[in-house]
Scaffold this motif. Sequence first.
Motif, PDB file in Angstrom:
ATOM      1  N   GLU A  32       0.828  -1.213   0.000  1.00 26.63           N
ATOM      2  CA  GLU A  32       0.000   0.000   0.000  1.00 26.63           C
ATOM      3  C   GLU A  32       0.864   1.267   0.000  1.00 26.63           C
ATOM      4  O   GLU A  32       0.485   2.283  -0.576  1.00 26.63           O
ATOM      5  N   TRP A  33       2.022   1.199   0.651  1.00 27.57           N
ATOM      6  CA  TRP A  33       2.914   2.363   0.707  1.00 27.57           C
ATOM      7  C   TRP A  33       3.392   2.760  -0.681  1.00 27.57           C
ATOM      8  O   TRP A  33       3.710   3.928  -0.909  1.00 27.57           O
ATOM      9  N   ARG A  34       3.456   1.816  -1.605  1.00 28.89           N
ATOM     10  CA  ARG A  34       3.956   2.130  -2.945  1.00 28.89           C
ATOM     11  C   ARG A  34       3.097   3.202  -3.617  1.00 28.89           C
ATOM     12  O   ARG A  34       3.606   4.042  -4.342  1.00 28.89           O
ATOM     13  N   SER A  35       1.793   3.206  -3.332  1.00 26.42           N
ATOM     14  CA  SER A  35       0.915   4.214  -3.941  1.00 26.42           C
ATOM     15  C   SER A  35       0.599   5.367  -2.986  1.00 26.42           C
ATOM     16  O   SER A  35       0.444   6.500  -3.428  1.00 26.42           O
ATOM     17  N   LYS A  36       0.507   5.081  -1.695  1.00 29.28           N
ATOM     18  CA  LYS A  36       0.110   6.115  -0.731  1.00 29.28           C
ATOM     19  C   LYS A  36       1.284   6.806  -0.059  1.00 29.28           C
ATOM     20  O   LYS A  36       1.102   7.809   0.620  1.00 29.28           O
ATOM     21  N   GLY A  37       2.481   6.242  -0.213  1.00 31.00           N
ATOM     22  CA  GLY A  37       3.660   6.809   0.433  1.00 31.00           C
ATOM     23  C   GLY A  37       3.979   6.091   1.727  1.00 31.00           C
ATOM     24  O   GLY A  37       3.109   5.498   2.363  1.00 31.00           O
ATOM     25  N   ILE A  38       5.227   6.156   2.113  1.00 27.56           N
ATOM     26  CA  ILE A  38       5.681   5.513   3.350  1.00 27.56           C
ATOM     27  C   ILE A  38       5.307   6.422   4.515  1.00 27.56           C
ATOM     28  O   ILE A  38       5.624   7.608   4.493  1.00 27.56           O
ATOM     29  N   PRO A  39       4.634   5.893   5.547  1.00 27.68           N
ATOM     30  CA  PRO A  39       4.276   6.723   6.697  1.00 27.68           C
ATOM     31  C   PRO A  39       5.536   7.368   7.299  1.00 27.68           C
ATOM     32  O   PRO A  39       6.597   6.740   7.351  1.00 27.68           O
ATOM     33  N   PRO A  40       5.432   8.629   7.736  1.00 30.62           N
ATOM     34  CA  PRO A  40       6.613   9.358   8.205  1.00 30.62           C
ATOM     35  C   PRO A  40       7.448   8.632   9.264  1.00 30.62           C
ATOM     36  O   PRO A  40       8.673   8.592   9.155  1.00 30.62           O
ATOM     37  N   ALA A  41       6.833   8.041  10.267  1.00 32.74           N
ATOM     38  CA  ALA A  41       7.598   7.356  11.315  1.00 32.74           C
ATOM     39  C   ALA A  41       8.349   6.155  10.753  1.00 32.74           C
ATOM     40  O   ALA A  41       9.511   5.916  11.090  1.00 32.74           O
ATOM     41  N   ARG A  42       7.696   5.402   9.868  1.00 33.55           N
ATOM     42  CA  ARG A  42       8.352   4.246   9.243  1.00 33.55           C
ATOM     43  C   ARG A  42       9.488   4.704   8.342  1.00 33.55           C
ATOM     44  O   ARG A  42      10.559   4.104   8.308  1.00 33.55           O
TER      45      ARG A  42
END
Length: 128
Positions: A32-42
């Motif tokens: 999911e991060w590939r389209s929505k972006g990597i969450p800032p903390a991760r």
Amino acid sequence: MNNLTASEIIDRLGGTAEVARICQIKSPSVSEWRSKGIPPARRQFLELLKPEAFGATAAAVVRTFSDKRLSKRELRAKLGLNNDTQLATMLQLRVELVEAWAEEDQVPSIPQVLRLLGIEEPPPSLRP
């Protein structure tokens, strides 16, 4: 640093399955991060752990952290964590141990912290 996409970063880190393993989460979350972006903390965690995947040299990251050792409060903030339980989980330490560290004192130079900051522990023969 380079303006890499989330997909490029994930690929540089070894792919979806490897990033999921590192973050101790399931692969669909990373996909999911590939389209929505990597969450800032991760993203901060991954950047500290593998700076080369983000275009930084490991030496630059080590200099940043070795110039001024971080307090527990600063380390939690840098990683986007809210409490000692989250920090203990990330470091794979007992919560009681992390809770015993004073908020404003420098975090101890234990292997888990050094690895997280990208600082290699000296071999036993070179330790003071």
